[in-house]
Each structure stands twice: as C-alpha cells, then as structure tokens.
Design a protein around this motif. Structure first.
Motif, short mmCIF file in Angstrom:
data_model
loop_
_atom_site.label_atom_id
_atom_site.label_comp_id
_atom_site.label_asym_id
_atom_site.label_seq_id
_atom_site.Cartn_x
_atom_site.Cartn_y
_atom_site.Cartn_z
N PHE A 1 11.47 -11.71 1.56
CA PHE A 1 10.18 -12.23 1.11
C PHE A 1 9.05 -11.29 1.54
CE2 PHE A 1 13.03 -15.86 1.43
CZ PHE A 1 12.85 -16.44 0.18
N GLU A 2 9.20 -10.03 1.14
CA GLU A 2 8.18 -9.04 1.45
C GLU A 2 7.04 -9.09 0.43
OE1 GLU A 2 11.40 -8.25 1.63
OE2 GLU A 2 11.76 -7.45 3.62
N ARG A 3 5.94 -8.48 0.81
CA ARG A 3 4.82 -8.37 -0.12
C ARG A 3 5.21 -7.44 -1.27
NH1 ARG A 3 -0.89 -7.32 2.78
NH2 ARG A 3 -1.40 -7.00 0.58
N ARG A 4 4.70 -7.79 -2.48
CA ARG A 4 5.02 -6.99 -3.65
C ARG A 4 3.90 -6.03 -4.03
NH1 ARG A 4 7.35 -11.71 -7.73
NH2 ARG A 4 8.69 -12.77 -6.20
N ASP A 5 2.74 -6.14 -3.40
CA ASP A 5 1.57 -5.38 -3.84
C ASP A 5 1.25 -4.19 -2.94
OD1 ASP A 5 0.91 -7.01 -1.72
OD2 ASP A 5 -1.14 -7.37 -2.39
N VAL A 6 2.12 -3.87 -1.97
CA VAL A 6 1.85 -2.76 -1.06
C VAL A 6 3.08 -1.87 -0.97
CG1 VAL A 6 0.19 -4.05 0.34
CG2 VAL A 6 2.62 -4.08 0.97
N ARG A 7 2.87 -0.64 -0.52
CA ARG A 7 3.97 0.28 -0.29
C ARG A 7 4.91 -0.34 0.75
NH1 ARG A 7 3.60 5.64 2.96
NH2 ARG A 7 5.50 6.77 2.36
N GLY B 1 0.03 -16.41 5.07
CA GLY B 1 0.04 -14.96 5.12
C GLY B 1 1.25 -14.36 5.79
N PHE B 2 2.11 -15.19 6.35
CA PHE B 2 3.29 -14.66 7.05
C PHE B 2 4.41 -14.39 6.06
CE2 PHE B 2 7.14 -14.68 9.54
CZ PHE B 2 6.76 -14.02 10.71
N ASN B 3 4.97 -13.19 6.09
CA ASN B 3 6.10 -12.83 5.23
C ASN B 3 6.96 -11.80 5.96
OD1 ASN B 3 4.79 -10.23 4.82
ND2 ASN B 3 3.45 -11.30 3.36
N ASP B 4 8.04 -11.39 5.33
CA ASP B 4 8.97 -10.47 5.99
C ASP B 4 8.35 -9.11 6.27
OD1 ASP B 4 10.89 -12.40 6.05
OD2 ASP B 4 12.01 -11.68 4.33
N THR B 5 7.42 -8.68 5.40
CA THR B 5 6.75 -7.40 5.64
C THR B 5 5.93 -7.46 6.92
OG1 THR B 5 6.59 -7.14 3.24
CG2 THR B 5 5.31 -5.63 4.58
N LEU B 6 5.19 -8.55 7.10
CA LEU B 6 4.39 -8.72 8.31
C LEU B 6 5.29 -8.86 9.54
CD1 LEU B 6 1.61 -9.08 9.61
CD2 LEU B 6 1.77 -11.53 9.11
N ASN C 1 -0.48 -0.70 10.98
CA ASN C 1 -0.64 -0.30 9.59
C ASN C 1 -1.65 -1.24 8.96
OD1 ASN C 1 0.76 -2.67 9.17
ND2 ASN C 1 2.47 -1.74 8.06
N GLU C 2 -1.87 -1.09 7.67
CA GLU C 2 -2.94 -1.86 7.03
C GLU C 2 -2.70 -3.37 7.13
OE1 GLU C 2 -5.02 -2.48 2.60
OE2 GLU C 2 -3.71 -0.76 2.99
N GLN C 3 -1.47 -3.81 6.83
CA GLN C 3 -1.23 -5.25 6.82
C GLN C 3 -1.41 -5.87 8.20
OE1 GLN C 3 2.59 -6.54 5.36
NE2 GLN C 3 1.93 -8.66 5.14
N LEU C 4 -0.89 -5.22 9.22
CA LEU C 4 -1.03 -5.77 10.57
C LEU C 4 -2.49 -5.68 11.03
CD1 LEU C 4 0.59 -7.09 12.80
CD2 LEU C 4 1.04 -4.83 13.76
N ALA C 5 -3.19 -4.63 10.61
CA ALA C 5 -4.61 -4.52 10.96
C ALA C 5 -5.40 -5.69 10.37
CB ALA C 5 -5.17 -3.19 10.46
N ARG C 6 -5.11 -6.04 9.11
CA ARG C 6 -5.81 -7.19 8.51
C ARG C 6 -5.47 -8.48 9.26
NH1 ARG C 6 -7.43 -3.27 6.90
NH2 ARG C 6 -7.88 -2.56 4.78
#
Length: 807
Positions: free
Chosen positions: A210-216, A541-546, A580-585
């Motif tokens: 369940f990662e984000r689809r809109d980021v690298r 906002g919690f997902n596998d990418t985060l 990285n960007e996601q963790l910074a946000r």
C-alpha cells in the motif's frame, strides 16, 4: 553414510555438553574470601533491605540477611542483583524509607569493587552453545562466498529471538525438518551459482503493497517516475524471460483504477536501461464510471469501457532475452506526460511476474561463476579436471568452513564431484560438490572446539580461527574474508594491536552496515513496525511508503553515529536526522523535495536524537492511540536496562476517550492505575511515557489529544521534566545507566548469549574505559572484542558434563 538427522542429533548433543556447567563451589568459595578491610559494610542492607528480603519473608526469593559480604564471589549472583536494583533506583521501592543517593552510591561502589576483585581472581567468560547460522547470516555467507544474492525469506523460516536478538545461540538449534530446508536451499543455490542447465522455468511474483502512487518509489527507481517497484532478480541462465505487469484493481468492482480517460506510460527497465515503454488508458474520454456497480447491458460504450478496465493490463507483457546474473528490474509510471488525475484515482502497479528461463543456455560468465571457477582444466583429461576440481573445492571449503581444510574435508567432496562428472560434465561435478558443501554441518554450524585435556570448569582461550569467526559474524554477519582468515591461520589475530587494526578495518568496510541495521532494528524493536497497522480512519496519511521511510531514517541515523565514531550519548542528543520528502512532510517540514534521503539539521530541539523518530514512536503505540505504558516500558527496557515485571492477569482495559467530554490520556491513566496492584509498576513506567505524549501514534507532533490539551510534564527522580530536551537530559543524567544498557545490549548481540551476573564486572570495566575516550562507538566495539567473554570460554564441570551425556 550417516543420515542428516543422526548427524544433527550428534551435533546437538555436543552443543548441550558444551553449554552446561558452573564453577565448582569449592573453587568459588576460595575465590570469594576477602580481607576484613575490603568487606563492604552491611549497614545499608540491614537498615533498608532485610525488612522484606529475609529468611522468613523471602520476598522475590531473596534472603539478604543470610548473605555474607565477606564471600562476594560465592554470593555474586545475588549481590549483582542488589547493585543493579540500587543503581537503577528500583529499590527500596516507592513509599519505603530510602537512603540518600550519596549513601547508595558509596555502598554500591564498594560492592562493585569487591565483586570486580573477586571476578579478576577467578574469571568466568561464560560459554556460548554451538549454534547454526541464522537466516541473515546464511544469506550474507552465500553472498560473500559465491557472489550470489538470495532471498532468505523464500528459502528458510524466520528465526526465534532470545534476549531480544535472533542470533542467540540458545534458540538456534537445528531439527531434521529445518535441515531438509537447508538441503533444498543448497540445491537451488548451487544451480543458480553455477548456471546449471538443470534450472527449469519458474515464475517469480513481486507484489507492491500500500505504497503511495504519486511519488518516486525509491532510490533504485528511475528519475521522473512515480509508483511501481524495483527488484533484484536472479536470471540463472542466458535465455528468454517473460515480464508481465498487473495493475491495482478497484476494491468495489475489481476494475483497474484511473485508466478510463487519461493516458499513462509505463516503463520497464533492466539495470536502468529502458527495454519497453507501454501506453495504457485514455481510450474512453469522458467521465470515468469508477463508482458504478454494474453496467447496463444496452449501453455498448459502457460495456466496452468496463471490459477495457477489466482486461487492459493483459497487454502489459514483454518477452526479452536476458544474460544470466542478478539484475535490477524496475517498473514504474513516467512523469514525462503528466495528466490530470481521473475520478478513479491514479493507476498503480500491483504485481510483476518474471517467468523463465526459456531456451536457456549455460552462461559464459557471471559474478558467481567467477568466484567459483578459479581455474579451468588445461585439457579434457580426467587427471587435469580432477586437479582443477580439487583446487576449486579446497578454496570454497576453506572459506565456507572458516579454517584451513584437510584431506578428510576435501576427499568426500571430491567423491561427490566424481559422481556429477560421470553423470554429465566437469561443471556438473562442481555443482554437485558445491551442493554437498552447502549442506554440511561444518558450514551451517558454528562449533568451537574444546582443547584436549582441558580440566572440568577450566577457562581457556578460543583459537584465532574461532576468534575470526566470532569477529566476522559480529561485525559483518557473515564469514571471514581472506585477509582476516589468513591472519588467523598464522596465529596472529589475538595480538591486541593486530586485533584492533582488524576491528577498525571491518568497521570501515561496507559490510559493517549489516550489523548496524540488524542491531538497531532488534535492540530498539523497530522491526515490529512491519506488524503495526495504524487505524486508517485516524491516520489516513500512513502507508507502506511512509513506514519504510521511518525505518530508513533510524537506520541511516544509527549508521552515521557508528561510522563517524560519535559519542554514544549523541544517540539521544544529536541535532540532525535523515529525511526524504514524504517523511519531511510528516514532520511538518516543507522545503525538502524528492525521495532521496539526506542529512537534515533540526531547527528546534523537539526531535533531537532517537526519541524524536517516528519509527520508535509508532512501534510503542496502539493502532488508534498512543500508550504511555508501552512507551514507558520501552524506555525502561531498552534505554535504562530496568524492565518492569510482567503485568498481573485480568488487567481491565483503558477507558476510551468520551468525545462528548474530552479527557486527556493522563486523566484516563490516573483512573486506570487507581489499583495499588497496578500503581507499583506504573509509577515507574507512566511518567516516562507521558514525557513523549506530544507525539501521536505515528510520531507526529501535537498539542491536543482528542480535544483535550496535552500535559507532558513529569517528575523524574525528584526533578521536573517539561520538554523533550529536558527528558533526554534527565535520562542521560541517570548515572551511567544509558551507557551501561547500550553496552549490555551490544555485548549480548556480539556474544550470541544473554549477559549474566558474571559479565557485570566486564560491563563495568568497558563503561569505565569508554569514559576515558568520550564514550565513542569504536571504543565500545573494541572493548567488547578485547574482553574475556569474547575471547575465552569455560569448560563444563564434571557433574554438568555427566548430566548432559545422559540419554
């Protein structure tokens, strides 16, 4: 021929014989005697302790009125507990008369001095049982031996943990069923490493969570892409392979998300080189009926759209010729032609299927074949082939067995080589011999031999070769390299200067990050984040990418501390992290972009050190709220080395927050621990957890909890703590408790056994030495490696050996 199950039974019996026994009582008594001038005073014990811990009450099983302080060696196990309880402030308990801190310190210091003197007279380095390689060690050993990356999770089951770590010898036993798994793994690995024509087509499935689809999706992904995945896949032969992609489906009607009205491009890359670009979507402009449950039968256009959204990814397939070896395969959507998001959401990669090899041929060269075939027969004669086979097998066996090999080691493997050679050819013989080598207990087990004629209960130094193995499995989680093994073969490794040089070399090697990541993940229980499932309604906002970013932050931070040889106290004080960007946000930082992790200096001190990391704050929370109990227990256990006892049975759950009249967690916890049974432990745990209450269940900063204002002020050891910085400094001001705990945890990890009472003098000596070098990480590692516990071993006593030998 001995059956594997019988061989393992013999090995396990030997491990039991090797791991049991204590110093004889007569010898202990002789070691414990002291002169009257050196005997610690009993005044503190008699005034504050024996009221409960006496022969009549025997509270906690202790009878301190019967302990003779003139015989500290005999009573070391009890007295080390006394020292620990006094130093950590656990005793005397809250509500009982307590001596001044200066009095406690003076008594504890005198007791420690006496215990250290007794330990020096009669050293006890303990005894580590024989054990198998754990899964991580096995995977790393295969990579370092053969240059082959393997997936341990597919080959072997996970390992149990003992004393918090899965490299603990006592839990690394081996059974016939597990031995069968190792044998199967050896077959697969030998075929893959050699490039055997026996490799048959198989399908490997890689799935996106369940990662984000809109980021690298990560650092191995191409730039200007989003979503997808990158995997390291081993291609066993030169041949044709099929790559098939499947996209994420809508949960309601099982149709592909986001492809109705907008066109998207998907790139498939092999080792970063583009091999195929697919175009999908945009064939049916107009509203996306993503929310429709059914399509009217007379709506032809709707039927075509529905069918397309059901089957569009069937075209995402490519047949490709690939050279053998481990290669990076990536699949992702491109950013080159951005389009508005459709009402059905962004499309996402769900699965990647890699099938093959088809029409495969044996490769000319791969990294693993280069490691294995260190020679080639000069002719097709059996003599030349066997001469080369002997050279190959000897070189592999020396590294795999972690010692020089003998004729008795090589001849059985040569016999197996000859069988494979008769069946097909030279390479088939080497493959068969390699399969046998990887199945041997000599490779799979770590067994330390006791010198001949060693007296029962005697302490002896392990060999340089065994020291090399201990060192490499500690710092590299793998087998020794040629340099380390060569020094050990010459008997020079145990020389202090040489050993220190090797430790520093190994810490500077990239392989040392294996131990850093593994140790910090288990010590701080960070691995548990992968089983955490925060409530999606509360934490959308919690997902596998985060989740992965949280773990990566802590790993990179810990690596930087060790690699830069920083003072250990900086684990709680450091003013930087990696984001990285996601963790910074997630941390409310807006001026950082991209998926790349970089070092960032904090602009305030709320998140300094480990206690501001979302990974640790998440694993110490429940799915829907924080937990001062979990967080307080985590601090006591992992930072202060003073874990509380297990909770009593039938503890009622914490009352939930009434949204009509919000109450803070502090108010609800005060009601919860009204019971005296609960209060005794919660009085120690809860304040430590409350100090972290400004961080929510996924590590975000907050000022309120369910509408109620948060009060994170606590009183700790008589001092008011009203901020994250004050909390960190309070923990570090608790004597050497934090340094001692880190030392004990790393020592447990390095030795592969629990730290026991007889290790306490060694821990104290290491902590004292650390103080002279500003508590730096290199000094801690060197102190552990130089200790008797790491370099020596104790033989079992007569009675223990006889018990272990009984059927």
């Amino acid at each position: 021929m001995v059956k594997p199950s019988s061989l393992i039974t013999i090995l396990l019996a030997g491990a039991v014989l090797a791991g049991v026994g204590h110093l004889p009582r007569a010898r202990l008594a002789a070691a414990g005697a002291q002169s009257a001038a050196d005997v610690p005073s009993r005044e503190l014990l008699d005034r504050y302790c024996v009221t409960c811990h006496n022969e009549r009450l025997q509270t906690a099983g202790l009878m301190l009125d019967r302990v003779d302080l003139a015989q500290v060696g005999v009573n070391a196990e009890v007295l080390e507990k006394v020292v620990h309880k006094l130093r950590s402030g656990q005793m005397p308990p809250e509500g009982r008369p307590r001596p001044d801190e200066a009095v406690v310190d003076a008594f504890a210091t005198s007791l420690e001095t006496a215990l250290d003197r007794a330990a020096a007279d009669r050293p006890n380095p303990g005894r580590v049982a024989s054990r198998r390689l754990n899964r991580l060690e096995y995977v790393n050993a295969i990579e370092d031996l053969l240059g082959l990356e393997v997936n341990g999770e597919e080959l072997l089951p996970s390992d149990m943990a003992g004393f918090g770590f899965d490299n603990n010898a006592d839990v690394l036993s081996i059974t016939p069923a597990l031995m069968a798994r190792y044998i199967t793994a050896a077959t697969k690995i030998s075929r893959a490493a050699i490039g055997s024509p026996d490799n048959r087509p198989v399908m490997q499935v890689y799935q996106v969570g369940f990662e984000r689809r809109d980021v690298r999706a990560g650092e191995e992904m191409p730039f200007a892409t989003h979503g997808g995945l990158a995997v390291r896949h081993h291609f066993p032969l030169d041949g044709n392979y099929i790559f098939a992609i499947r996209l994420k489906r809508n949960d309601t009607i099982e149709t592909i998300d986001g492809i109705a009205e907008n066109e998207h491009q998907i790139e498939v890359r092999l080792d970063h080189a583009l091999v195929k670009r697919f175009t999908i979507g945009g064939k049916f402009p107009g509203p996306d009926p993503g929310q429709l449950i059914a399509v009217p039968e007379d709506d032809a256009a709707g039927q075509r759209l529905h069918e397309y959204r059901m089957t569009a990814d069937h075209e995402l397939e490519i047949h490709l010729g690939v050279k053998a070896g481990t290669r990076l395969v990536s699949v992702a959507f491109t950013d080159s032609a951005p389009s508005p998001h459709s009402s059905g959401g962004l499309p996402g990669i769900d699965k990647l299927f890699v099938s093959g090899p088809f029409d495969g041929t044996v490769p000319a060269d791969t990294p693993s074949r280069g490691r294995i075939f260190t020679c080639r027969p000069s002719s097709a004669s059996a003599q030349d082939e066997e001469h080369c086979a002997r050279e190959i097998i000897t070189a592999l066996a020396r590294r795999a067995f972690r010692r020089p090999v003998t004729v008795d080691d090589v001849e059985p493997l040569l016999g197996i080589y000859r069988e494979g050679r008769r069946d097909r050819d030279f390479e088939a013989g080497i493959e068969r011999a390699l399969e046998a080598l990887l199945s041997m207990p000599t490779f799979l087990m770590r067994v330390e031999r006791q010198p001949v004629d060693t007296r029962p209960g005697a302490v002896y130094r392990i060999s340089d070769l065994e020291l090399a193995s201990r060192l490499s499995f500690f710092l590299w989680k793998s087998i020794p390299d040629d340099e380390l093994l060569g020094i050990a073969e010459r008997g020079a490794l145990s020389a202090p200067a040489t050993l220190a040089l090797q430790v520093r070399r190994m810490l500077a090697d990239r392989r040392s990050t294996r131990f850093m990541d593994d140790f910090v993940g288990q010590w701080l229980q960070m691995r548990n984040i992968f089983s955490q499932d925060p409530d999606g309604a509360l934490f959308a906002g919690f997902n596998d990418t985060l989740r992965s970013a949280m773990v990566r932050e802590t790993e990179l931070f810990f690596r930087s501390q060790v690699q830069e040889d920083r003072p250990i106290r900086e684990l709680l004080r450091a003013d930087y992290t990696f984001l990285n960007e996601q963790l910074a946000r997630h941390y409310d930082i807006d001026d950082l972009y991209g998926s790349h992790f970089r070092r960032v200096t904090w602009t305030d001190d709320r998140r300094h050190g480990l206690l501001g990391h979302a990974s640790l704050l998440t694993v110490t929370s429940y799915a829907n709220r924080t937990s001062v109990v979990l967080r307080g227990k985590w601090v006591l256990e992992n930072l202060l080395g003073a874990p509380p006892p297990p909770p009593p049975p039938n503890v009622p759950p914490l009352a939930e927050n009434d949204r009509r009249q919000p109450t803070s967690l502090r108010e609800r916890m005060e009601q919860h621990r009204a019971s005296p049974v609960c209060a005794s432990c919660h009085a120690r745990m809860d304040p430590l957890g409350f100090a972290l209450e400004h961080f929510d269940a996924i590590g975000r900063w907050r000022e309120t909890d369910g509408g109620a204002e948060i009060d994170a002020t606590i009183t700790w050891k008589g001092e008011t703590v009203d901020s994250p910085r004050a909390f960190r400094e309070a923990l570090l001001a608790s004597g050497d408790e934090f340094i001692r705990t880190v030392t004990e945890k790393l020592m447990t990890y390095a030795l592969g056994r629990g730290v026991d009472y007889y290790d306490a003098p060694t821990v104290r000596r290491i902590v004292r030495d650390l103080a002279r070098d500003e508590y730096r990480w290199s000094s801690l590692v060197l102190g552990i490696v130089a200790s008797d516990a790491f370099q020596m071993r104790r033989a079992p006593d007569d009675d223990a050996a006889q018990v272990a030998a009984q059927p």
